[in-house]
Design a protein around this motif. Structure first.
Motif, short mmCIF file in Angstrom:
data_model
loop_
_atom_site.label_atom_id
_atom_site.label_comp_id
_atom_site.label_asym_id
_atom_site.label_seq_id
_atom_site.Cartn_x
_atom_site.Cartn_y
_atom_site.Cartn_z
N GLU A 271 3.58 1.53 -5.13
CA GLU A 271 3.09 0.51 -6.38
C GLU A 271 3.24 -0.73 -5.96
OE1 GLU A 271 0.16 1.27 -7.52
OE2 GLU A 271 -0.35 3.48 -6.94
N LYS A 272 3.11 -1.54 -6.69
CA LYS A 272 4.25 -2.73 -6.54
C LYS A 272 4.38 -2.66 -8.16
CE LYS A 272 2.90 -7.87 -7.32
NZ LYS A 272 1.95 -8.92 -6.88
N LYS A 294 8.70 -0.66 2.40
CA LYS A 294 7.52 -1.21 3.27
C LYS A 294 6.95 -1.73 2.31
CE LYS A 294 5.47 1.63 6.23
NZ LYS A 294 4.37 2.68 6.83
N THR A 295 5.67 -2.54 2.21
CA THR A 295 4.70 -3.75 1.89
C THR A 295 4.50 -2.47 0.72
OG1 THR A 295 5.21 -5.22 3.31
CG2 THR A 295 3.14 -5.54 1.65
N CYS A 299 -0.45 -5.47 -1.70
CA CYS A 299 -0.05 -6.46 -1.35
C CYS A 299 0.04 -7.10 0.04
CB CYS A 299 1.69 -6.35 -1.78
SG CYS A 299 1.92 -6.63 -3.72
N GLU A 300 -0.28 -8.15 1.04
CA GLU A 300 -0.56 -8.18 2.29
C GLU A 300 0.88 -8.45 2.39
OE1 GLU A 300 -3.07 -8.55 3.41
OE2 GLU A 300 -4.71 -7.79 1.88
N SER A 301 1.71 -8.71 1.65
CA SER A 301 3.11 -9.20 2.24
C SER A 301 4.78 -8.67 1.33
CB SER A 301 3.29 -11.12 2.94
OG SER A 301 4.14 -11.30 1.07
N LEU A 302 5.54 -8.83 1.66
CA LEU A 302 7.13 -8.57 0.63
C LEU A 302 7.06 -9.61 -0.04
CD1 LEU A 302 9.22 -6.50 3.13
CD2 LEU A 302 8.56 -5.63 0.86
N ALA A 305 5.40 -9.27 -3.34
CA ALA A 305 5.86 -8.50 -4.42
C ALA A 305 6.96 -8.69 -4.83
CB ALA A 305 6.01 -7.48 -3.02
N LEU A 306 7.56 -9.29 -4.25
CA LEU A 306 9.17 -9.69 -5.29
C LEU A 306 9.14 -9.64 -6.36
CD1 LEU A 306 10.76 -11.54 -2.14
CD2 LEU A 306 10.93 -9.16 -2.68
N PRO A 307 9.59 -9.56 -7.33
CA PRO A 307 9.76 -10.75 -8.87
C PRO A 307 10.11 -11.71 -9.05
CG PRO A 307 11.65 -7.66 -8.64
CD PRO A 307 10.83 -8.68 -6.89
N GLU A 308 9.50 -12.62 -10.08
CA GLU A 308 9.30 -13.71 -10.23
C GLU A 308 10.83 -13.91 -10.07
OE1 GLU A 308 8.19 -17.29 -12.72
OE2 GLU A 308 7.33 -14.87 -13.05
N GLY A 309 11.81 -15.12 -9.16
CA GLY A 309 12.86 -15.46 -8.91
C GLY A 309 13.45 -14.72 -8.67
#
Length: 450
Positions: A271-272, A294-295, A299-302, A305-309
């Protein structure tokens, strides 16, 4: 060779094929076309090992083009069983034409029926631990046909089970309730499929060693009245090829033993929220890290999905892979000092055979049993403590990593010394090669089941 349609199962079958070919045997490997593309580079003996791509039928409910469970969300796995069942006529035709001496399989319960008809020996080859098989798929478990098995029943080891440590608690046992599910052609229960395969095959073979699971293998053999053949981990002695240049250059920039590497295999899709919590845990550790996951779901891409900043904060010391990575080569790189993994059986053996510290985040029941083996019995690894919802916090992940990477940590020193001792005693290459040498001879000692 006819393994379950999952890269994590297909790959060890390829490694076994290489060992057989190395000793002069000819192998035909039945495989989905997409999987062939992913593993054909592992074929060390193309003059003796022939990949035979199957025509993979579409099953309603699966995305078009699905060939293995690695292509889908785990919730759709039961539909891939149907896909595999629908290849039966193809498989029978190929076996009939090739007339092999043996066929190795690990899921399709109907393989022994085909083999018997053709006078061929069938061997069930398990690429997961013996404990996962013995805790559930034995006659002593006696799963009734008229109702599903309960968590309470699965929390109790079957009669005669030889280990008090490799067992599951109630919450962990919930993960095994899938054995009551019906799937595939004929809507047959998972439990019945596996026990039928055990009962009707000529022998059971397991990717393990006596040093690891000897008493459990003996228990399985006695339950089914079968010979149990052991192959050892069947990993390549040397990782083939060269590490991708950009990744090699990045790893070269760090001190020996300082980088934390994380991978959860080809099937686990997080899960994200869980994905982000893990990344924040690596950031919190303060150590350089390489993450290959894996993504996440939804989410369409990694990137999204990355945390902000996150990228700006870890720039220069953290890398999140956008695709497949060369795991064995990464584990051989001197800058890598710790392997964070899900303790799938393949990753478990790769952890043990490496000289890296081991941090475990198990998810499925067999991974939990593998973790109990490494943490509770061998004491060569640490497990990340889970939250009440079954996952881990960034703080617990960071703490587990630091506990093995801090040079002053007593825990880190203990698991490192135990790990080295295990590699010297139970993981030395001479011993492991002897398993394959013995394994190659043993099938000649039995006749096909009548």
């Amino acid at each position: 060779m006819f393994p379950w349609f999952a890269i994590g199962h297909i790959t060890p079958f390829v490694h076994l094929s290489n060992e057989l070919a190395k000793r002069g045997h000819r192998v035909t490997f039945l495989i989905p076309p997409k999987a062939l593309i992913q593993v054909q580079h592992l074929n060390s003996y193309p003059h003796l090992i022939t990949f035979y791509p199957l025509t993979i039928p579409h099953v309603e409910g699966l995305p078009h083009g699905t060939e293995t469970v690695s292509d889908i969300d785990p919730s759709l796995t039961k539909l891939v069983v149907t896909v595999m069942d629908k290849t039966r006529d193809q498989v029978e035709q190929i076996i009939g034409a090739k007339q092999p001496d043996f066929i190795f399989f690990d899921t399709a319960h109907w393989i022994p029926q085909i083999a018997k008809k053709l006078g061929i020996k069938s061997i069930f080859y398990s690429v997961i631990c013996a404990a996962s098989l013995a805790i559930v798929y034995v006659p002593a478990r006696n799963v009734p046909k008229d109702r599903p098995i309960t968590v309470e029943e699965l929390s109790q080891p079957p009669e005669g089970y030889p280990s008090s440590k490799l067992v599951l608690t109630g919450p962990e046992a919930k993960l095994l309730l899938f054995i009551s599910a019906t799937c595939g052609e004929g809507n047959i229960r998972v439990y019945d499929r596996v026990t039928t395969a055990f009962r009707e095959s000529d022998a059971l073979a397991i990717r393990t060693t006596r040093e690891m699971e000897g008493s459990i293998c003996d228990y399985l053999g006695s339950q089914y009245g079968k010979k149990v053949l052991l192959t050892g981990p069947v990993l390549p002695e040397d990782a083939e090829g060269r590490l991708e240049e950009n990744l090699a250059n990045w790893l070269d920039g760090f001190a020996p033993g300082s980088v934390v590497y994380c991978a959860f295999g080809s099937q686990m899709i997080l899960e994200k929220e869980q994905f982000q919590e893990l990344l924040l845990g690596f950031e919190l550790s303060g150590l350089p890290f390489l993450v290959a996951l894996k993504t996440p779901k939804g989410c369409e891409s990694l990137e999204e999905a990355l945390p902000e900043g996150f990228e700006s904060r870890v720039k220069g010391r953290g890398m999140v892979s956008r695709g497949w990575v060369q795991q064995l080569l990464i584990l051989k790189h001197p800058s890598v000092g710790c392997f964070v993994n899900h303790c799938g059986f393949g990753s478990m053996w790769e952890s043990l055979m490496s000289d890296k510290q081991i941090v475990l985040v198990p998810h499925l029941a067999d991974q939990i049993l593998n973790t109990k083996l490494l943490v509770g019995e061998l004491e060569v690894a640490v497990e990340v403590k889970k939250r009440e919802d079954g996952w881990v916090s960034k703080e617990s992940l960071s703490q587990a990593i630091k506990s093995v990477m801090d040079e002053k940590s007593e825990v880190g020193a203990k698991v490192k010394n135990n790990h080295k001792k295990w590699r010297d005693d139970g993981g030395n290459q001479k011993l492991l090669n002897s398993y394959i040498d013995t394994f190659v001879q043993e099938p000649e000692d039995f006749s096909p089941t009548e």
